[in-house]
Design a protein around this motif. Sequence first.
Motif, PDB file in Angstrom:
ATOM      1  N   PRO B 113     -14.178 -12.262   2.053  1.00  0.00           N
ATOM      2  CA  PRO B 113     -14.715 -10.894   2.238  1.00  0.00           C
ATOM      3  C   PRO B 113     -15.553 -10.426   1.042  1.00  0.00           C
ATOM      4  O   PRO B 113     -16.453  -9.606   1.200  1.00  0.00           O
ATOM      5  N   ASP B 116     -19.167 -11.370   1.372  1.00  0.00           N
ATOM      6  CA  ASP B 116     -19.890 -10.419   2.238  1.00  0.00           C
ATOM      7  C   ASP B 116     -20.251  -9.147   1.474  1.00  0.00           C
ATOM      8  O   ASP B 116     -21.345  -8.598   1.637  1.00  0.00           O
ATOM      9  N   ARG B 119     -23.202  -9.795  -0.723  1.00  0.00           N
ATOM     10  CA  ARG B 119     -24.433  -9.931   0.074  1.00  0.00           C
ATOM     11  C   ARG B 119     -24.933  -8.545   0.486  1.00  0.00           C
ATOM     12  O   ARG B 119     -26.109  -8.207   0.300  1.00  0.00           O
ATOM     13  N   ASP B 120     -24.005  -7.716   0.992  1.00  0.00           N
ATOM     14  CA  ASP B 120     -24.397  -6.356   1.394  1.00  0.00           C
ATOM     15  C   ASP B 120     -24.884  -5.547   0.200  1.00  0.00           C
ATOM     16  O   ASP B 120     -25.828  -4.759   0.307  1.00  0.00           O
ATOM     17  N   THR B 153     -19.011 -17.744  -4.467  1.00  0.00           N
ATOM     18  CA  THR B 153     -19.350 -18.960  -3.709  1.00  0.00           C
ATOM     19  C   THR B 153     -18.755 -20.191  -4.389  1.00  0.00           C
ATOM     20  O   THR B 153     -18.281 -21.121  -3.724  1.00  0.00           O
TER      21      THR B 153
END
Lengths: 333, 196
Positions: B113, B116, B119-120, B153
Amino acid sequence: MRNVSRKSGLFAALGLASALLAPVAAQAADGVYSVWLVENSRFMNVPFGAFMPDRAFVPSAPAGGPNGINTVDLPVNVGVIKGAGKEVILYDNGWNATDYHKATGTAHWSPLSKQLGQLGIAAADVTKVIVGHGHWDHAGSLDEFPNAVLYIQREELKGIEWALNYPGHERIRAVNDSPGGCARTPACGYPSKTMDSIYGKVLKGKAVIVDGDMEVMPGIKIHAAFRAHTAGSQLLEVNTPIGKLMFGSDAYSSWEGIRDWQIANPQQTDTVQQFLAYEKCYKVTGGYANCVAAHEPLSYTDKYPLTKNAWVGMNGGRLAEITLAPGEKSRKP
Amino acid sequence: MFKLSARNVVASLVLLGLILLGVQALKKFRQQSAGVTAPLATQPAAKPNFNTMYSAGAAPDRRAFSAAEEAYSVALWRVHDKVKTSSVQLSFAGLSYKLKELDRAGVKAKIAPQIDIYRDALQGIDRLSVPDSLKELHQTYKKAVTLYADASTEMVKIADDGNEQHLLDAHSKTAQAATLLLKVSAELWPGEFKPN
């Protein structure tokens, strides 16, 4: 002849006895420590009442009296504990986030590793850092001491993680959602950098996660003081030539508070637990004189006698030589 | 020479009144152009002011922002709020693994999570309108989030091969990112963390 032989026997016996007793003497010296206090920085002009509710300023109160002081300057004290061998232990660790100086009204800051140089101690010589709790102004210089093993309570980490993952109200969180500051929210005071440094110590195998009380080595003992300031606060008992000392970090933010039984610096604090932490010092050391406070405004003055043997060091930060173990030389200029 | 008469006194008072009104109007105009009142329009609701609640130190000293700077600061805070929480989640994912409270799959589950979120966050950062005066700070913040994204990552790779070197590599990135976050927040939100 006979007398000579008797004398020789006596000397031989004395030699043998001293050879046998030597390790015992060394062992005893190992359990007695020299102690200094270093002012890593000073938070200036803190409203006294915000630090200690019972000392809140009342304009009509006599100046200088219990309620006659408007603001105080709070030192950020670090304990330096040195054994007979190569052992150098820090209790608390100060901080080095210089970007925050202006924001926190800080003065007299220097890197702790450089301040230790004034005591003839190199950063690489520090073997252990025992943090009273994980707040950024107490566990904020870990990266300056790469060889040191960190001691932190599991309960402290659990407390932060609980708040971090709390699903409820926005205020019940580890991190604030207000740019104005996280104040006294459940796990305020643990910025990304501090937590990353703590994790770094664990990752590199340089951490001991403590569960409750623990004897670190002869003469050095951790006492759990959960919720006396944060979830996993811990005290440190140190055996010295002037008797036992008890370091308390922010469970002992104020020495006057311990003396007068007043709470100080309530953050994620159960005030009953803070008083029990005070009591621990009375029980272990025999009174309040040897309780070592993290932010006592009277530090380095005659009014806090334990710390009165003081001098001013680099950038105006103060140091105190509290006690010297046998054979240890004074560092006071 | 000035002659003191009732007519002159009245005229002087009227003049003085006009001057005072002018000063007041000028003061209001300056406050608005400095962004003192502008954030009220951009903030969703008034919240308690923790500055007045907390203990330590003088009030954080931040220069007066322009309306555009203030709007940027408020908008970036919404991103930062998630990023900093997520950064501590990364630390705890690694901690829990090292303390054997999480297995490799658990680390992956905890970190997914966060990937994400970064990225957002990067997308959100790119959408911000950045005043010239804050462009450097903006780049600093973007670099921090990029480092966190890369670190997360890297950390999940431990689920595949169990090699702790991934955690060490990731940590060198998060250590740098955390320092950058502090730098930005000291500039934009100096009251975020106080002495405690």
